[in-house]
Write an enzyme that holds these catalytic residues in place. Structure first.
Site, PDB file in Angstrom:
ATOM      1  N   LEU A 252       0.613  -1.279  -0.159  1.00  0.00           N
ATOM      2  CA  LEU A 252      -0.038  -0.247   0.416  1.00  0.00           C
ATOM      3  C   LEU A 252       0.432   1.532   0.027  1.00  0.00           C
ATOM      4  CD1 LEU A 252      -2.725  -1.350   2.248  1.00  0.00           C
ATOM      5  CD2 LEU A 252      -2.845  -0.780   0.231  1.00  0.00           C
TER       6      LEU A 252
ATOM      7  N   HIS B 105      -3.410   4.168  -2.310  1.00  0.00           N
ATOM      8  CA  HIS B 105      -4.560   2.951  -1.789  1.00  0.00           C
ATOM      9  C   HIS B 105      -5.402   3.707  -0.575  1.00  0.00           C
ATOM     10  CE1 HIS B 105      -1.485   0.272  -3.352  1.00  0.00           C
ATOM     11  NE2 HIS B 105      -2.994  -0.051  -3.933  1.00  0.00           N
TER      12      HIS B 105
ATOM     13  N   ASP C 159      -6.399   3.708 -12.253  1.00  0.00           N
ATOM     14  CA  ASP C 159      -6.612   2.769 -13.074  1.00  0.00           C
ATOM     15  C   ASP C 159      -8.707   2.905 -13.955  1.00  0.00           C
ATOM     16  OD1 ASP C 159      -4.343  -0.223 -12.604  1.00  0.00           O
ATOM     17  OD2 ASP C 159      -5.492   1.369 -10.744  1.00  0.00           O
TER      18      ASP C 159
ATOM     19  N   GLN D 216      -9.970  -0.031 -15.287  1.00  0.00           N
ATOM     20  CA  GLN D 216     -10.610  -1.162 -14.521  1.00  0.00           C
ATOM     21  C   GLN D 216     -11.794  -0.288 -14.022  1.00  0.00           C
ATOM     22  OE1 GLN D 216      -8.225  -3.506 -11.667  1.00  0.00           O
ATOM     23  NE2 GLN D 216      -8.664  -2.096 -10.412  1.00  0.00           N
TER      24      GLN D 216
ATOM     25  N   SER E  35       2.425   4.140  -7.555  1.00  0.00           N
ATOM     26  CA  SER E  35       2.336   2.468  -8.674  1.00  0.00           C
ATOM     27  C   SER E  35       3.104   1.376  -7.254  1.00  0.00           C
ATOM     28  CB  SER E  35       2.517   1.771  -9.736  1.00  0.00           C
ATOM     29  OG  SER E  35       1.895   1.221  -9.821  1.00  0.00           O
TER      30      SER E  35
ATOM     31  N   ARG F 294       4.075  -0.689  -9.373  1.00  0.00           N
ATOM     32  CA  ARG F 294       4.723  -1.653 -10.194  1.00  0.00           C
ATOM     33  C   ARG F 294       5.750  -0.711  -9.918  1.00  0.00           C
ATOM     34  NH1 ARG F 294       0.110  -4.345 -12.185  1.00  0.00           N
ATOM     35  NH2 ARG F 294       0.355  -5.903 -12.153  1.00  0.00           N
TER      36      ARG F 294
HETATM   37  P1  AMP Z   1      -3.599  -1.934  -6.695  1.00  0.00           P
HETATM   38  O1  AMP Z   1      -3.314  -2.790  -5.491  1.00  0.00           O
HETATM   39  O2  AMP Z   1      -2.532  -1.825  -7.590  1.00  0.00           O
HETATM   40  O3  AMP Z   1      -5.080  -3.309  -7.272  1.00  0.00           O
HETATM   41  O4  AMP Z   1      -4.589  -1.283  -7.201  1.00  0.00           O
HETATM   42  C1  AMP Z   1      -6.055  -0.815  -5.295  1.00  0.00           C
HETATM   43  C2  AMP Z   1      -6.750   0.088  -6.012  1.00  0.00           C
HETATM   44  O5  AMP Z   1      -5.983   0.950  -6.247  1.00  0.00           O
HETATM   45  C3  AMP Z   1      -7.174   0.793  -7.221  1.00  0.00           C
HETATM   46  O6  AMP Z   1      -8.608   0.892  -7.039  1.00  0.00           O
HETATM   47  C4  AMP Z   1      -5.996   1.409  -8.092  1.00  0.00           C
HETATM   48  O7  AMP Z   1      -6.692   2.256  -8.996  1.00  0.00           O
HETATM   49  C5  AMP Z   1      -5.793   2.343  -6.659  1.00  0.00           C
HETATM   50  N1  AMP Z   1      -4.757   2.733  -6.699  1.00  0.00           N
HETATM   51  C6  AMP Z   1      -3.366   2.490  -7.418  1.00  0.00           C
HETATM   52  N2  AMP Z   1      -2.666   3.274  -7.834  1.00  0.00           N
HETATM   53  C7  AMP Z   1      -3.347   4.713  -7.361  1.00  0.00           C
HETATM   54  C8  AMP Z   1      -3.010   6.383  -6.841  1.00  0.00           C
HETATM   55  N3  AMP Z   1      -1.730   6.216  -7.240  1.00  0.00           N
HETATM   56  N4  AMP Z   1      -4.442   7.015  -6.921  1.00  0.00           N
HETATM   57  C9  AMP Z   1      -4.817   6.423  -6.467  1.00  0.00           C
HETATM   58  N5  AMP Z   1      -5.551   5.591  -6.045  1.00  0.00           N
HETATM   59  C10 AMP Z   1      -4.460   4.901  -7.100  1.00  0.00           C
END
Ligand code: AMP
Length: 281
Positions: free
Chosen positions: A33, A37, A152, A155, A187, A189
């Site tokens: 996180l 997140h 995303d 998504q 991210s 990533r």
């Molecule tokens: P993930 O853990 O990558 O599956 O992301 C979980 C949630 O966090 C998803 O709804 C993503 O769109 C959101 N999320 C990830 N990175 C960001 C960011 N930089 N800004 C806003 N929401 C994010």
């Protein structure tokens, strides 16, 4: 913060809150996180009495060539961050709990058309995995509200379409993209980036910001996208796709569209970065 790993304990807690007439907001994540997140958790608190977060690295949304085993895991740090955000319950299921019969032969949810574009084209089956796990998690958590990041964007549109098409009783709340000071969208990533790659990664956002200005005056979208792709490549990234789309259908935008989104993805070393900018004229 209550931590539960099994479905029965989750359902029991949700039922108890429902009996007290409390509103529940849900934030699904894959862990590792960061501030992006946590922005979802903050938004969740604004919409409900209780906030449930899940951490589940969903094997169904990873392709055969994608390395799920090396997906970053920072569980202790994640727990502390969620406690600091007053999260009420953290659900951490194993794959066996989510997919007791495995995930190759199961019933799935697929949102047609939109799932095959952009990231779906580069990652066949990815959005089927996403829609299926989100549907399952909704069935377990029964949230009133669920928060998803605009980072995303595709998504988010797919989840909203699934909820509308299947009449799911949950309100989807989109949350703004959280960026690093360089403009790079946060991210999990980004952890794959070397110091040198971190220097060039922000060129993705810089380029789509340039494009967002250009489309206000120049309506030759395909030429602009080509130029933007070249800028990204010149910066040292490898453009996967860059597209100016209708903000809701994600079909290629035409010059009369007022609500648009620029979607882009590029490889930076081992990491595949994605970003977007909404443009309302
Ligand atoms: P993930 O853990 O990558 O599956 O992301 C979980 C949630 O966090 C998803 O709804 C993503 O769109 C959101 N999320 C990830 N990175 C960001 C960011 N930089 N800004 C806003 N929401 C994010």
């Amino acid at each position: 913060m209550k931590i539960v790993n099994d479905i029965q304990a989750l359902r029991q807690q949700v039922k108890a809150w429902r009996m007290q007439d409390l509103k529940i907001a849900f934030v699904p994540t894959m862990g590792n996180l960061h501030e992006g997140h946590l922005a979802l958790v903050k938004a969740a608190h604004q919409h409900a009495d209780k906030v449930i977060v899940s951490i589940f690295v969903n094997p169904m949304q990873f392709g055969l060539s994608e390395d799920i085993d090396n997906y970053p895991k920072t569980l202790e740090q994640d727990k502390n961050r969620l406690i600091a955000e007053d999260t009420d319950l953290l659900f951490i299921p194993t794959s066996d709990i989510i997919y007791p019969k495995g995930y190759t032969d199961n019933t799935f949810v697929e949102v047609p058309n939109i799932s095959n574009l952009y990231c779906g084209k580069s990652r066949p089956g990815h959005f089927r995995g996403v829609a299926t796990v989100v549907c399952k998690l909704f069935n377990l958590v029964h949230p009133d509200v669920a928060c998803f990041g605009s980072k995303d964007y595709q998504q988010l549109q797919i989840i909203q379409t699934m909820v509308d098409d299947l009449s799911m009783p949950v309100k989807i709340v989109p949350v703004e993209i959280i960026r690093e000071d360089s403009g790079l969208a946060m991210s999990s990533r980004n952890g794959y980036l070397t110091a040198q790659e971190r220097e060039i990664a922000p060129s993705l956002y810089k380029t789509i910001s340039w494009l967002a200005q250009e489309i206000k005056t120049n309506k030759n979208f395909s030429e602009l996208c080509q130029q933007a792709g070249e800028k990204i490549n010149q910066a040292g990234l490898t453009t996967d796709y860059i597209s100016i789309c209708h903000a809701y259908t994600l079909a290629a935008a035409n010059e009369d569209d007022k609500n648009m989104v620029i979607l882009a993805s590029a490889f930076c070393g081992k990491a595949r970065l994605i970003d977007n900018i909404v443009v309302n004229l």
